[in-house]
Design a protein around this motif. Structure first.
Motif, PDB file in Angstrom:
ATOM      1  N   GLY A   1       0.864  -1.183   0.000  1.00 52.26           N
ATOM      2  CA  GLY A   1       0.000   0.000   0.000  1.00 52.26           C
ATOM      3  C   GLY A   1       0.892   1.222   0.000  1.00 52.26           C
ATOM      4  O   GLY A   1       1.646   1.453  -0.936  1.00 52.26           O
ATOM      5  N   THR A   2       0.861   1.983   1.081  1.00 47.69           N
ATOM      6  CA  THR A   2       1.739   3.156   1.222  1.00 47.69           C
ATOM      7  C   THR A   2       2.716   2.986   2.380  1.00 47.69           C
ATOM      8  O   THR A   2       3.373   3.936   2.793  1.00 47.69           O
ATOM      9  N   THR A   3       2.824   1.754   2.896  1.00 49.96           N
ATOM     10  CA  THR A   3       3.662   1.493   4.070  1.00 49.96           C
ATOM     11  C   THR A   3       4.969   0.834   3.667  1.00 49.96           C
ATOM     12  O   THR A   3       4.975  -0.213   3.025  1.00 49.96           O
ATOM     13  N   ASP A   4       6.091   1.447   4.047  1.00 48.19           N
ATOM     14  CA  ASP A   4       7.419   0.873   3.794  1.00 48.19           C
ATOM     15  C   ASP A   4       7.749  -0.172   4.857  1.00 48.19           C
ATOM     16  O   ASP A   4       7.499   0.049   6.042  1.00 48.19           O
ATOM     17  N   PHE A   5       8.327  -1.275   4.406  1.00 45.95           N
ATOM     18  CA  PHE A   5       8.765  -2.330   5.312  1.00 45.95           C
ATOM     19  C   PHE A   5      10.272  -2.464   5.242  1.00 45.95           C
ATOM     20  O   PHE A   5      10.855  -2.417   4.159  1.00 45.95           O
ATOM     21  N   LYS A   6      10.885  -2.663   6.390  1.00 41.75           N
ATOM     22  CA  LYS A   6      12.323  -2.878   6.464  1.00 41.75           C
ATOM     23  C   LYS A   6      12.608  -4.329   6.092  1.00 41.75           C
ATOM     24  O   LYS A   6      11.998  -5.242   6.622  1.00 41.75           O
ATOM     25  N   VAL A   7      13.552  -4.543   5.187  1.00 44.70           N
ATOM     26  CA  VAL A   7      13.933  -5.887   4.767  1.00 44.70           C
ATOM     27  C   VAL A   7      15.066  -6.367   5.661  1.00 44.70           C
ATOM     28  O   VAL A   7      16.035  -5.654   5.886  1.00 44.70           O
ATOM     29  N   GLN A   8      14.916  -7.573   6.177  1.00 44.44           N
ATOM     30  CA  GLN A   8      15.951  -8.149   7.042  1.00 44.44           C
ATOM     31  C   GLN A   8      17.230  -8.332   6.260  1.00 44.44           C
ATOM     32  O   GLN A   8      17.257  -8.954   5.213  1.00 44.44           O
ATOM     33  N   SER A   9      18.336  -7.733   6.738  1.00 42.07           N
ATOM     34  CA  SER A   9      19.587  -7.851   6.007  1.00 42.07           C
ATOM     35  C   SER A   9      20.123  -9.276   6.067  1.00 42.07           C
ATOM     36  O   SER A   9      19.873 -10.005   6.996  1.00 42.07           O
ATOM     37  N   GLY A  10      20.834  -9.641   5.021  1.00 44.52           N
ATOM     38  CA  GLY A  10      21.420 -10.959   4.932  1.00 44.52           C
ATOM     39  C   GLY A  10      20.569 -11.962   4.190  1.00 44.52           C
ATOM     40  O   GLY A  10      21.072 -12.933   3.648  1.00 44.52           O
ATOM     41  N   ASN A  11      19.267 -11.746   4.129  1.00 41.34           N
ATOM     42  CA  ASN A  11      18.367 -12.681   3.457  1.00 41.34           C
ATOM     43  C   ASN A  11      17.623 -12.016   2.306  1.00 41.34           C
ATOM     44  O   ASN A  11      16.500 -12.377   2.013  1.00 41.34           O
ATOM     45  N   ASN A  12      18.244 -11.071   1.663  1.00 40.04           N
ATOM     46  CA  ASN A  12      17.516 -10.296   0.668  1.00 40.04           C
ATOM     47  C   ASN A  12      18.044 -10.450  -0.756  1.00 40.04           C
ATOM     48  O   ASN A  12      17.721  -9.658  -1.616  1.00 40.04           O
ATOM     49  N   THR A  13      18.836 -11.488  -1.031  1.00 36.51           N
ATOM     50  CA  THR A  13      19.333 -11.732  -2.378  1.00 36.51           C
ATOM     51  C   THR A  13      18.696 -13.001  -2.925  1.00 36.51           C
ATOM     52  O   THR A  13      18.690 -14.034  -2.254  1.00 36.51           O
ATOM     53  N   ILE A  14      18.148 -12.913  -4.144  1.00 35.13           N
ATOM     54  CA  ILE A  14      17.449 -14.028  -4.770  1.00 35.13           C
ATOM     55  C   ILE A  14      18.063 -14.278  -6.130  1.00 35.13           C
ATOM     56  O   ILE A  14      18.203 -13.364  -6.943  1.00 35.13           O
ATOM     57  N   SER A  15      18.439 -15.531  -6.393  1.00 34.53           N
ATOM     58  CA  SER A  15      19.008 -15.912  -7.688  1.00 34.53           C
ATOM     59  C   SER A  15      17.897 -16.093  -8.715  1.00 34.53           C
ATOM     60  O   SER A  15      16.747 -16.384  -8.368  1.00 34.53           O
ATOM     61  N   ALA A  16      18.239 -15.947  -9.984  1.00 34.89           N
ATOM     62  CA  ALA A  16      17.283 -16.125 -11.070  1.00 34.89           C
ATOM     63  C   ALA A  16      16.662 -17.511 -10.990  1.00 34.89           C
ATOM     64  O   ALA A  16      17.356 -18.503 -10.769  1.00 34.89           O
ATOM     65  N   GLY A  17      15.338 -17.589 -11.101  1.00 35.90           N
ATOM     66  CA  GLY A  17      14.627 -18.853 -11.080  1.00 35.90           C
ATOM     67  C   GLY A  17      14.385 -19.420  -9.695  1.00 35.90           C
ATOM     68  O   GLY A  17      13.728 -20.441  -9.539  1.00 35.90           O
ATOM     69  N   GLU A  18      14.893 -18.752  -8.663  1.00 40.92           N
ATOM     70  CA  GLU A  18      14.767 -19.240  -7.298  1.00 40.92           C
ATOM     71  C   GLU A  18      13.462 -18.757  -6.664  1.00 40.92           C
ATOM     72  O   GLU A  18      12.994 -17.655  -6.928  1.00 40.92           O
ATOM     73  N   THR A  19      12.876 -19.587  -5.839  1.00 39.43           N
ATOM     74  CA  THR A  19      11.743 -19.189  -5.009  1.00 39.43           C
ATOM     75  C   THR A  19      12.276 -18.986  -3.606  1.00 39.43           C
ATOM     76  O   THR A  19      13.021 -19.821  -3.095  1.00 39.43           O
ATOM     77  N   ALA A  20      11.913 -17.873  -2.975  1.00 39.82           N
ATOM     78  CA  ALA A  20      12.475 -17.578  -1.664  1.00 39.82           C
ATOM     79  C   ALA A  20      11.467 -16.833  -0.800  1.00 39.82           C
ATOM     80  O   ALA A  20      10.553 -16.187  -1.298  1.00 39.82           O
ATOM     81  N   TRP A  21      11.657 -16.951   0.507  1.00 37.21           N
ATOM     82  CA  TRP A  21      10.916 -16.158   1.480  1.00 37.21           C
ATOM     83  C   TRP A  21      11.740 -14.922   1.788  1.00 37.21           C
ATOM     84  O   TRP A  21      12.950 -15.010   1.936  1.00 37.21           O
ATOM     85  N   VAL A  22      11.069 -13.784   1.874  1.00 31.33           N
ATOM     86  CA  VAL A  22      11.737 -12.554   2.276  1.00 31.33           C
ATOM     87  C   VAL A  22      11.022 -12.057   3.523  1.00 31.33           C
ATOM     88  O   VAL A  22       9.803 -11.927   3.544  1.00 31.33           O
TER      89      VAL A  22
END
Length: 70
Positions: free
Chosen positions: A12-33
Protein backbone atom coordinates in the motif's frame (compact mmCIF):
# COMPACT_ATOMS: atom_id res chain seq x y z
CA UNK A 1 18.13 -13.91 -15.62
CA UNK A 2 20.26 -12.23 -12.92
CA UNK A 3 20.52 -12.24 -9.14
CA UNK A 4 18.35 -9.59 -7.48
CA UNK A 5 18.97 -7.91 -4.13
CA UNK A 6 15.85 -6.50 -2.50
CA UNK A 7 16.21 -2.96 -1.21
CA UNK A 8 12.74 -2.33 0.21
CA UNK A 9 9.15 -3.56 0.15
CA UNK A 10 6.12 -1.27 0.10
CA UNK A 11 2.62 -2.58 0.90
CA UNK A 12 0.00 0.00 0.00
CA UNK A 13 1.74 3.16 1.22
CA UNK A 14 3.66 1.49 4.07
CA UNK A 15 7.42 0.87 3.79
CA UNK A 16 8.76 -2.33 5.31
CA UNK A 17 12.32 -2.88 6.46
CA UNK A 18 13.93 -5.89 4.77
CA UNK A 19 15.95 -8.15 7.04
CA UNK A 20 19.59 -7.85 6.01
CA UNK A 21 21.42 -10.96 4.93
CA UNK A 22 18.37 -12.68 3.46
CA UNK A 23 17.52 -10.30 0.67
CA UNK A 24 19.33 -11.73 -2.38
CA UNK A 25 17.45 -14.03 -4.77
CA UNK A 26 19.01 -15.91 -7.69
CA UNK A 27 17.28 -16.12 -11.07
CA UNK A 28 14.63 -18.85 -11.08
CA UNK A 29 14.77 -19.24 -7.30
CA UNK A 30 11.74 -19.19 -5.01
CA UNK A 31 12.47 -17.58 -1.66
CA UNK A 32 10.92 -16.16 1.48
CA UNK A 33 11.74 -12.55 2.28
CA UNK A 34 11.20 -11.36 5.83
CA UNK A 35 10.17 -7.72 6.20
CA UNK A 36 9.34 -5.84 9.39
CA UNK A 37 7.15 -2.91 10.34
CA UNK A 38 6.30 -1.76 13.85
CA UNK A 39 2.67 -0.78 13.15
CA UNK A 40 0.40 -2.87 10.96
CA UNK A 41 -2.79 -1.24 12.26
CA UNK A 42 -3.36 0.42 8.89
CA UNK A 43 -4.15 -2.94 7.27
CA UNK A 44 -7.62 -4.51 7.15
CA UNK A 45 -8.25 -8.26 6.93
CA UNK A 46 -9.84 -9.13 3.59
CA UNK A 47 -8.65 -5.94 1.88
CA UNK A 48 -6.45 -6.08 -1.22
CA UNK A 49 -3.13 -4.23 -1.22
CA UNK A 50 -0.53 -3.51 -3.89
CA UNK A 51 2.93 -4.81 -3.01
CA UNK A 52 5.98 -3.27 -4.65
CA UNK A 53 9.38 -4.92 -4.30
CA UNK A 54 12.31 -2.61 -5.07
CA UNK A 55 15.76 -3.96 -5.93
CA UNK A 56 19.09 -2.22 -5.50
CA UNK A 57 19.42 -2.26 -9.32
CA UNK A 58 16.36 0.00 -9.53
CA UNK A 59 13.83 -2.60 -10.70
CA UNK A 60 10.31 -2.63 -9.25
CA UNK A 61 8.14 -5.75 -9.14
CA UNK A 62 4.45 -5.29 -8.38
CA UNK A 63 1.76 -7.75 -7.24
CA UNK A 64 -1.51 -7.77 -5.29
CA UNK A 65 -2.16 -9.50 -1.96
CA UNK A 66 -5.19 -9.87 0.31
CA UNK A 67 -4.55 -9.28 4.01
CA UNK A 68 -5.40 -12.06 6.45
CA UNK A 69 -6.12 -11.72 10.14
CA UNK A 70 -4.05 -13.25 12.86
Amino acid sequence: GATATIDKIVVGTTDFKVQSGNNTISAGETAWVIAYHNDTSGFTAGAAYTVKIYTVAGNVYTTQIVAESG
